[in-house]
Design an enzyme around this catalytic site. Structure first.
Site, mmCIF file in Angstrom:
data_model
loop_
_atom_site.group_PDB
_atom_site.id
_atom_site.type_symbol
_atom_site.label_atom_id
_atom_site.label_comp_id
_atom_site.label_asym_id
_atom_site.label_seq_id
_atom_site.Cartn_x
_atom_site.Cartn_y
_atom_site.Cartn_z
ATOM 1 N N GLY A 162 0.859 -1.191 0.000
ATOM 2 C CA GLY A 162 0.000 0.000 0.000
ATOM 3 C C GLY A 162 0.893 1.238 0.000
ATOM 4 O O GLY A 162 2.038 1.203 -0.461
ATOM 5 N N ARG A 163 0.357 2.342 0.552
ATOM 6 C CA ARG A 163 1.115 3.597 0.537
ATOM 7 C C ARG A 163 2.439 3.460 1.272
ATOM 8 O O ARG A 163 3.475 3.928 0.803
ATOM 9 C CB ARG A 163 0.274 4.707 1.193
ATOM 10 C CG ARG A 163 -0.922 5.104 0.374
ATOM 11 C CD ARG A 163 -1.883 5.939 1.197
ATOM 12 N NE ARG A 163 -2.601 5.093 2.136
ATOM 13 C CZ ARG A 163 -3.924 5.090 2.305
ATOM 14 N NH1 ARG A 163 -4.668 5.921 1.621
ATOM 15 N NH2 ARG A 163 -4.493 4.285 3.170
ATOM 16 N N ILE A 164 2.422 2.795 2.433
ATOM 17 C CA ILE A 164 3.662 2.659 3.214
ATOM 18 C C ILE A 164 4.601 1.667 2.524
ATOM 19 O O ILE A 164 5.802 1.922 2.392
ATOM 20 C CB ILE A 164 3.344 2.229 4.662
ATOM 21 C CG1 ILE A 164 2.540 3.334 5.368
ATOM 22 C CG2 ILE A 164 4.626 1.914 5.429
ATOM 23 C CD1 ILE A 164 2.037 2.965 6.748
ATOM 24 N N ARG A 184 -3.322 -8.548 -2.030
ATOM 25 C CA ARG A 184 -4.473 -9.308 -2.541
ATOM 26 C C ARG A 184 -4.633 -9.070 -4.040
ATOM 27 O O ARG A 184 -4.978 -9.954 -4.790
ATOM 28 C CB ARG A 184 -5.757 -8.886 -1.816
ATOM 29 C CG ARG A 184 -6.012 -9.737 -0.587
ATOM 30 C CD ARG A 184 -7.111 -9.170 0.223
ATOM 31 N NE ARG A 184 -6.834 -7.759 0.549
ATOM 32 C CZ ARG A 184 -7.644 -6.974 1.227
ATOM 33 N NH1 ARG A 184 -8.798 -7.418 1.632
ATOM 34 N NH2 ARG A 184 -7.326 -5.726 1.504
ATOM 35 N N ILE A 242 6.689 -3.739 10.662
ATOM 36 C CA ILE A 242 6.239 -2.400 11.077
ATOM 37 C C ILE A 242 4.712 -2.329 11.067
ATOM 38 O O ILE A 242 4.137 -1.245 11.124
ATOM 39 C CB ILE A 242 6.784 -1.284 10.154
ATOM 40 C CG1 ILE A 242 6.356 -1.521 8.699
ATOM 41 C CG2 ILE A 242 8.268 -1.124 10.271
ATOM 42 C CD1 ILE A 242 6.232 -0.235 7.929
ATOM 43 N N ARG A 244 1.591 -4.783 12.582
ATOM 44 C CA ARG A 244 1.052 -5.065 13.905
ATOM 45 C C ARG A 244 1.685 -6.370 14.374
ATOM 46 O O ARG A 244 1.875 -7.298 13.571
ATOM 47 C CB ARG A 244 -0.485 -5.230 13.878
ATOM 48 C CG ARG A 244 -1.247 -3.936 13.659
ATOM 49 C CD ARG A 244 -1.184 -3.014 14.881
ATOM 50 N NE ARG A 244 -1.966 -1.805 14.712
ATOM 51 C CZ ARG A 244 -1.491 -0.611 14.334
ATOM 52 N NH1 ARG A 244 -0.199 -0.474 14.070
ATOM 53 N NH2 ARG A 244 -2.288 0.422 14.245
ATOM 54 N N GLU A 273 1.474 -5.189 23.151
ATOM 55 C CA GLU A 273 2.306 -4.051 23.573
ATOM 56 C C GLU A 273 1.717 -3.431 24.834
ATOM 57 O O GLU A 273 0.501 -3.299 24.926
ATOM 58 C CB GLU A 273 2.335 -2.990 22.456
ATOM 59 C CG GLU A 273 3.081 -3.448 21.239
ATOM 60 C CD GLU A 273 3.000 -2.436 20.092
ATOM 61 O OE1 GLU A 273 2.637 -1.268 20.318
ATOM 62 O OE2 GLU A 273 3.302 -2.831 18.961
ATOM 63 N N HIS A 291 7.422 0.840 18.787
ATOM 64 C CA HIS A 291 6.304 1.318 17.968
ATOM 65 C C HIS A 291 6.473 2.803 17.603
ATOM 66 O O HIS A 291 5.663 3.661 17.972
ATOM 67 C CB HIS A 291 4.966 1.087 18.688
ATOM 68 C CG HIS A 291 3.794 1.011 17.751
ATOM 69 N ND1 HIS A 291 2.717 0.181 17.953
ATOM 70 C CD2 HIS A 291 3.523 1.679 16.600
ATOM 71 C CE1 HIS A 291 1.834 0.342 16.971
ATOM 72 N NE2 HIS A 291 2.309 1.252 16.136
ATOM 73 N N GLY A 293 6.894 4.006 14.373
ATOM 74 C CA GLY A 293 6.694 4.230 12.936
ATOM 75 C C GLY A 293 6.451 5.673 12.536
ATOM 76 O O GLY A 293 7.152 6.233 11.699
#
Ligand code: DGY
Length: 325
Positions: A162-164, A184, A242, A244, A273, A291, A293
Site C-alpha cells: 500500500g502507501r507505506i 491481494r 512495522i 502489527r 504491547e 512502535h 513508525g
C-alpha cells in the site's frame, strides 16, 4: 440584544497529542483530556468521555462495542491518531451512526524511514554493534568482527504494498534491493514501478532474503506468519515488522531466530504491547524499537491536523478523504 457565543462541540482526548495540535483542539472544542497520558481501559473511556461528541483516540485504546454503546447517542465521531484502525469496532460504530476518521498518507514517509532503520540494523547487527561500543569491551577493528548481510542484489519481499509499502520500496531500491511484493491484488504498472508481484504469499516467501511486513493490521491477518510460513523463507533470511505484532506468531519467530535459521529481525510492533514476548529481549540478533513508525514531530503534527480538518469537514456535511467508509 446580545448574541450568545456559539457552543463548542464537546470532545475527549484519550492521549496527549503534540503541543500545537492540543492548542488547536482547545480552540475548537470544549475539550476534556486524559492529562497524564496513561493508557485508558475501555471502562475508563466510557466513564470519562460520557456526553462527548468527538472522541480522539490512538491505537493504544480499544474502542469496542461496549465503549460505543456507552457513549451513544451523543458520540458522533471517533478520530484515531493512527492509520491502523484494528482497535476500533467499525461495525458497532457504523450501526450507531458514528463516523471514524484515521490518518493515512501523512505518515507513510516516517513509517518507511523506520522500516529502513529496522532493516539496516537487522542486516548489519545494530544491536550488537551498539552494545559492544557502550560496554567498553570493544578491543578495536577486526577483519571478521560483527559481519552482516549486504543488501545489493538481495530480494526484499514486501507483504502489503500500500502507501507505506511503496514508500519503503522507493527507499529500498536506492540500497540496491530487488523489490518483490504480495498484495491481494496486483498494482497498476505505474505503482508497481518494476516490483515483482507474487499472487501467492508462500511463493514470495520462498525467495525473499528479507521479509518486510507492512500490511495494515486486521483481525483476518492475525497469525499469518506462523512456523510453516517462516520456514519457507531461505536460511539466513531477515524479518522486519512495522505493521502489527499479532501478524506474527512470536514463538515461531523466536525459535527461528534462536536456532539461527533466520539471521535476524527488526521489530517495531509487538503482540500485547507493551508487554512483549520476553523471548525477544534475550536474543542478540533482534533490533527492537517501541512502535515508533510515525514518531516524528512533523508527522504527528500532520496527523493531528488531518483529524481536525476531518472533523471540520464532517461538520460542514462533507466526506473527508480520511473518513473510513
Ligand atoms: C498507526 O498509525 O497505525 C501506527 O501504528 C501508530 O499506531
Amino acid at each position: 440584544m446580545s448574541s450568545q457565543p456559539p457552543t463548542l462541540p464537546r470532545a475527549f482526548l484519550c492521549r496527549r497529542f503534540t503541543a500545537p495540535v492540543e492548542a488547536a483542539l482547545h480552540e475548537r472544542f470544549a475539550l476534556t483530556m486524559n492529562e497524564d497520558d496513561s493508557i485508558l481501559s475501555a471502562g475508563q473511556i466510557a466513564g470519562l468521555a460520557a456526553g462527548c461528541e468527538v472522541l480522539f483516540v490512538t491505537a493504544t485504546e480499544s474502542i469496542d462495542a461496549t465503549v460505543i454503546a456507552a457513549l451513544s447517542p451523543s458520540l458522533r465521531i471517533i478520530a484515531t491518531l493512527s492509520v491502523g484502525y484494528d482497535h476500533i469496532d467499525r461495525a458497532a460504530a457504523g450501526e450507531a451512526g458514528i463516523s471514524v476518521l484515521h490518518t493515512p498518507d501523512v505518515l507513510s514517509d516516517a513509517c518507511a524511514e523506520i522500516a529502513l532503520m529496522l532493516l539496516l540494523n537487522a542486516c548489519r547487527r545494530g544491536h550488537e554493534a551498539d552494545r559492544l561500543v557502550r560496554s567498553g569491551a570493544w578491543a578495536g577493528w577486526a577483519p571478521t568482527q560483527l559481519l552482516g548481510m549486504g543488501l545489493v542484489g538481495r530480494k526484499l519481499g514486501i507483504f502489503g504494498m500500500g502507501r507505506i509499502g511503496r514508500a519503503i520500496a522507493v527507499r529500498a531500491r536506492a540500497f540496491g534491493l530487488e523489490i518483490h511484493y504480495h498484495n491481494r491484488q496486483r498494482l497498476a504498472p505505474a505503482l508497481e514501478d518494476g516490483a515483482v508481484y507474487h499472487e501467492a504469499l508462500d511463493d514470495m516467501l520462498s525467495s525473499a532474503d528479507i521479509l518486510m511486513i507492512a500490511a495494515p493490521g486486521s483481525p483476518s491477518l492475525r497469525g499469518t506468519f506462523d512456523a510453516r510460513r517462516l520456514a519457507l523463507l531461505p536460511v539466513g533470511a531477515v524479518v522486519v515488522n512495522i505493521s502489527r505484532g499479532d501478524l506474527v506468531i512470536d514463538d515461531a519467530l523466536i525459535d527461528a531466530l534462536h536456532s539461527g535459521r533466520l539471521r535476524g529481525a527488526g521489530l517495531d510492533v509487538f503482540a500485547n504491547e507493551p508487554r512483549i514476548h520476553p523471548g525477544y529481549r534475550a536474543l542478540d540478533n533482534v533490533f527492537l524499537s517501541p512502535h515508533l513508525g510515525s514518531a516524528t514531530h512533523e508527522t504527528r503534527d500532520a496527523m493531528g491536523w488531518l483529524l481536525i480538518r476531518g472533523v471540520e469537514a464532517l461538520a460542514r456535511g462533507e466526506e473527508p478523504a480520511n473518513l473510513l467508509r
